[in-house]
Design a protein around this motif. Sequence first.
Motif, PDB file in Angstrom:
ATOM      1  N   SER A 176       0.856  -1.175   0.000  1.00 51.68           N
ATOM      2  CA  SER A 176       0.000   0.000   0.000  1.00 51.68           C
ATOM      3  C   SER A 176       0.895   1.229   0.000  1.00 51.68           C
ATOM      4  O   SER A 176       1.872   1.285   0.745  1.00 51.68           O
ATOM      5  CB  SER A 176      -0.893  -0.006   1.246  1.00 51.68           C
ATOM      6  OG  SER A 176      -1.659   1.171   1.312  1.00 51.68           O
ATOM      7  N   ILE A 177       0.548   2.192  -0.833  1.00 51.13           N
ATOM      8  CA  ILE A 177       1.366   3.399  -0.932  1.00 51.13           C
ATOM      9  C   ILE A 177       0.512   4.618  -0.611  1.00 51.13           C
ATOM     10  O   ILE A 177      -0.513   4.863  -1.252  1.00 51.13           O
ATOM     11  CB  ILE A 177       1.992   3.533  -2.331  1.00 51.13           C
ATOM     12  CG1 ILE A 177       2.881   2.319  -2.612  1.00 51.13           C
ATOM     13  CG2 ILE A 177       2.800   4.829  -2.451  1.00 51.13           C
ATOM     14  CD1 ILE A 177       3.425   2.243  -4.020  1.00 51.13           C
ATOM     15  N   ALA A 178       0.934   5.357   0.411  1.00 53.18           N
ATOM     16  CA  ALA A 178       0.334   6.645   0.796  1.00 53.18           C
ATOM     17  C   ALA A 178      -1.142   6.550   1.181  1.00 53.18           C
ATOM     18  O   ALA A 178      -1.853   7.539   1.111  1.00 53.18           O
ATOM     19  CB  ALA A 178       0.548   7.680  -0.306  1.00 53.18           C
ATOM     20  N   GLU A 179      -1.579   5.393   1.618  1.00 52.40           N
ATOM     21  CA  GLU A 179      -2.983   5.228   2.010  1.00 52.40           C
ATOM     22  C   GLU A 179      -3.199   5.765   3.421  1.00 52.40           C
ATOM     23  O   GLU A 179      -2.487   5.389   4.348  1.00 52.40           O
ATOM     24  CB  GLU A 179      -3.389   3.756   1.959  1.00 52.40           C
ATOM     25  CG  GLU A 179      -4.846   3.502   2.279  1.00 52.40           C
ATOM     26  CD  GLU A 179      -5.779   4.234   1.338  1.00 52.40           C
ATOM     27  OE1 GLU A 179      -6.430   5.200   1.784  1.00 52.40           O
ATOM     28  OE2 GLU A 179      -5.842   3.843   0.156  1.00 52.40           O
ATOM     29  N   THR A 180      -4.200   6.638   3.573  1.00 48.52           N
ATOM     30  CA  THR A 180      -4.523   7.172   4.895  1.00 48.52           C
ATOM     31  C   THR A 180      -5.977   6.913   5.297  1.00 48.52           C
ATOM     32  O   THR A 180      -6.364   7.282   6.395  1.00 48.52           O
ATOM     33  CB  THR A 180      -4.236   8.689   4.973  1.00 48.52           C
ATOM     34  OG1 THR A 180      -4.990   9.350   3.968  1.00 48.52           O
ATOM     35  CG2 THR A 180      -2.745   8.981   4.812  1.00 48.52           C
ATOM     36  N   ASN A 181      -6.737   6.274   4.436  1.00 46.13           N
ATOM     37  CA  ASN A 181      -8.091   5.887   4.799  1.00 46.13           C
ATOM     38  C   ASN A 181      -7.987   4.656   5.705  1.00 46.13           C
ATOM     39  O   ASN A 181      -7.443   3.626   5.286  1.00 46.13           O
ATOM     40  CB  ASN A 181      -8.907   5.563   3.548  1.00 46.13           C
ATOM     41  CG  ASN A 181     -10.288   5.064   3.891  1.00 46.13           C
ATOM     42  OD1 ASN A 181     -10.453   3.915   4.312  1.00 46.13           O
ATOM     43  ND2 ASN A 181     -11.279   5.914   3.706  1.00 46.13           N
ATOM     44  N   PRO A 182      -8.475   4.743   6.936  1.00 45.12           N
ATOM     45  CA  PRO A 182      -8.292   3.636   7.888  1.00 45.12           C
ATOM     46  C   PRO A 182      -8.803   2.286   7.397  1.00 45.12           C
ATOM     47  O   PRO A 182      -8.116   1.279   7.551  1.00 45.12           O
ATOM     48  CB  PRO A 182      -9.062   4.092   9.130  1.00 45.12           C
ATOM     49  CG  PRO A 182      -9.138   5.573   9.024  1.00 45.12           C
ATOM     50  CD  PRO A 182      -9.183   5.877   7.559  1.00 45.12           C
ATOM     51  N   GLU A 183      -9.971   2.254   6.802  1.00 39.95           N
ATOM     52  CA  GLU A 183     -10.535   0.976   6.360  1.00 39.95           C
ATOM     53  C   GLU A 183      -9.781   0.396   5.163  1.00 39.95           C
ATOM     54  O   GLU A 183      -9.542  -0.805   5.102  1.00 39.95           O
ATOM     55  CB  GLU A 183     -12.029   1.115   6.056  1.00 39.95           C
ATOM     56  CG  GLU A 183     -12.864   1.295   7.310  1.00 39.95           C
ATOM     57  CD  GLU A 183     -12.576   0.256   8.384  1.00 39.95           C
ATOM     58  OE1 GLU A 183     -12.562  -0.957   8.080  1.00 39.95           O
ATOM     59  OE2 GLU A 183     -12.341   0.661   9.539  1.00 39.95           O
ATOM     60  N   ARG A 184      -9.422   1.251   4.209  1.00 42.08           N
ATOM     61  CA  ARG A 184      -8.652   0.747   3.061  1.00 42.08           C
ATOM     62  C   ARG A 184      -7.275   0.265   3.490  1.00 42.08           C
ATOM     63  O   ARG A 184      -6.780  -0.755   2.989  1.00 42.08           O
ATOM     64  CB  ARG A 184      -8.555   1.808   1.974  1.00 42.08           C
ATOM     65  CG  ARG A 184      -9.853   2.003   1.208  1.00 42.08           C
ATOM     66  CD  ARG A 184      -9.662   2.804  -0.066  1.00 42.08           C
ATOM     67  NE  ARG A 184      -9.123   4.122   0.172  1.00 42.08           N
ATOM     68  CZ  ARG A 184      -9.815   5.252   0.114  1.00 42.08           C
ATOM     69  NH1 ARG A 184     -11.100   5.219  -0.203  1.00 42.08           N
ATOM     70  NH2 ARG A 184      -9.247   6.406   0.335  1.00 42.08           N
ATOM     71  N   LEU A 185      -6.648   0.977   4.431  1.00 44.77           N
ATOM     72  CA  LEU A 185      -5.332   0.557   4.912  1.00 44.77           C
ATOM     73  C   LEU A 185      -5.449  -0.767   5.663  1.00 44.77           C
ATOM     74  O   LEU A 185      -4.653  -1.683   5.450  1.00 44.77           O
ATOM     75  CB  LEU A 185      -4.722   1.642   5.801  1.00 44.77           C
ATOM     76  CG  LEU A 185      -3.282   1.400   6.254  1.00 44.77           C
ATOM     77  CD1 LEU A 185      -2.341   1.232   5.058  1.00 44.77           C
ATOM     78  CD2 LEU A 185      -2.811   2.553   7.135  1.00 44.77           C
ATOM     79  N   ARG A 186      -6.459  -0.907   6.514  1.00 44.56           N
ATOM     80  CA  ARG A 186      -6.673  -2.163   7.241  1.00 44.56           C
ATOM     81  C   ARG A 186      -6.886  -3.318   6.257  1.00 44.56           C
ATOM     82  O   ARG A 186      -6.307  -4.391   6.403  1.00 44.56           O
ATOM     83  CB  ARG A 186      -7.864  -2.058   8.186  1.00 44.56           C
ATOM     84  CG  ARG A 186      -8.149  -3.344   8.966  1.00 44.56           C
ATOM     85  CD  ARG A 186      -9.282  -3.177   9.954  1.00 44.56           C
ATOM     86  NE  ARG A 186      -8.976  -2.193  10.970  1.00 44.56           N
ATOM     87  CZ  ARG A 186      -8.246  -2.439  12.058  1.00 44.56           C
ATOM     88  NH1 ARG A 186      -7.739  -3.637  12.249  1.00 44.56           N
ATOM     89  NH2 ARG A 186      -8.032  -1.487  12.943  1.00 44.56           N
ATOM     90  N   THR A 187      -7.709  -3.095   5.247  1.00 46.83           N
ATOM     91  CA  THR A 187      -7.968  -4.136   4.250  1.00 46.83           C
ATOM     92  C   THR A 187      -6.693  -4.510   3.506  1.00 46.83           C
ATOM     93  O   THR A 187      -6.430  -5.689   3.270  1.00 46.83           O
ATOM     94  CB  THR A 187      -9.055  -3.676   3.263  1.00 46.83           C
ATOM     95  OG1 THR A 187     -10.264  -3.441   4.002  1.00 46.83           O
ATOM     96  CG2 THR A 187      -9.308  -4.712   2.186  1.00 46.83           C
ATOM     97  N   ALA A 188      -5.885  -3.519   3.155  1.00 52.17           N
ATOM     98  CA  ALA A 188      -4.628  -3.788   2.448  1.00 52.17           C
ATOM     99  C   ALA A 188      -3.679  -4.615   3.299  1.00 52.17           C
ATOM    100  O   ALA A 188      -2.946  -5.456   2.787  1.00 52.17           O
ATOM    101  CB  ALA A 188      -3.961  -2.476   2.044  1.00 52.17           C
ATOM    102  N   ILE A 189      -3.700  -4.407   4.596  1.00 56.55           N
ATOM    103  CA  ILE A 189      -2.768  -5.107   5.484  1.00 56.55           C
ATOM    104  C   ILE A 189      -3.283  -6.484   5.877  1.00 56.55           C
ATOM    105  O   ILE A 189      -2.582  -7.477   5.722  1.00 56.55           O
ATOM    106  CB  ILE A 189      -2.468  -4.252   6.730  1.00 56.55           C
ATOM    107  CG1 ILE A 189      -1.674  -3.015   6.309  1.00 56.55           C
ATOM    108  CG2 ILE A 189      -1.715  -5.062   7.780  1.00 56.55           C
ATOM    109  CD1 ILE A 189      -1.495  -1.989   7.406  1.00 56.55           C
ATOM    110  N   VAL A 190      -4.487  -6.570   6.391  1.00 51.94           N
ATOM    111  CA  VAL A 190      -4.968  -7.855   6.910  1.00 51.94           C
ATOM    112  C   VAL A 190      -5.796  -8.640   5.906  1.00 51.94           C
ATOM    113  O   VAL A 190      -6.078  -9.814   6.126  1.00 51.94           O
ATOM    114  CB  VAL A 190      -5.741  -7.689   8.242  1.00 51.94           C
ATOM    115  CG1 VAL A 190      -4.873  -7.071   9.307  1.00 51.94           C
ATOM    116  CG2 VAL A 190      -7.012  -6.921   8.061  1.00 51.94           C
ATOM    117  N   GLY A 191      -6.166  -8.024   4.814  1.00 53.48           N
ATOM    118  CA  GLY A 191      -7.054  -8.665   3.850  1.00 53.48           C
ATOM    119  C   GLY A 191      -6.511  -9.926   3.218  1.00 53.48           C
ATOM    120  O   GLY A 191      -7.273 -10.837   2.890  1.00 53.48           O
TER     121      GLY A 191
END
Length: 137
Positions: free
Chosen positions: A112-127
């Motif tokens: 993930s690059i430069a993501e600051t939306n909490p839900e999108r960042l969470r999905t990118a990491i734990v998804g």
Amino acid sequence: MRSIISPIVALVALFAMITPALAVTWADYSQTAFEQAQADGRIILVDVYADWCPTCKVQKPLLDDIAKDAVLEDALLVRVDFDTEKEFLTAHRVPRQSTILVFVGEEEVSRSIAETNPERLRTAIVGELPTPSSSVQ
């Protein structure tokens, strides 16, 4: 006076026991620790940051919160300094700070690059990670 101190001491003791469980510990990048975690097949969450980066500053509390997720309980949490760890950046094709990488062992499973939306960042990491119950065989 004694009756007031006892509950305060108990409350402080309780807080001291709970606080470490809530704390998230990030390690500074070490090639040796990173390679060992890869060899062990561990999940590795990498935060490529720069102290001067405003996006990184926004991401930090989001990452601390996401790192508390049960799927990351045994993960290695690594902070890679964008300004000093050029070998890591080159090896993993990281063009800029505020890049988040997730590895399972040696395989990069998410970026993930430069993501600051909490839900999108969470999905990118734990998804892309197995849940703790699904990883038991």
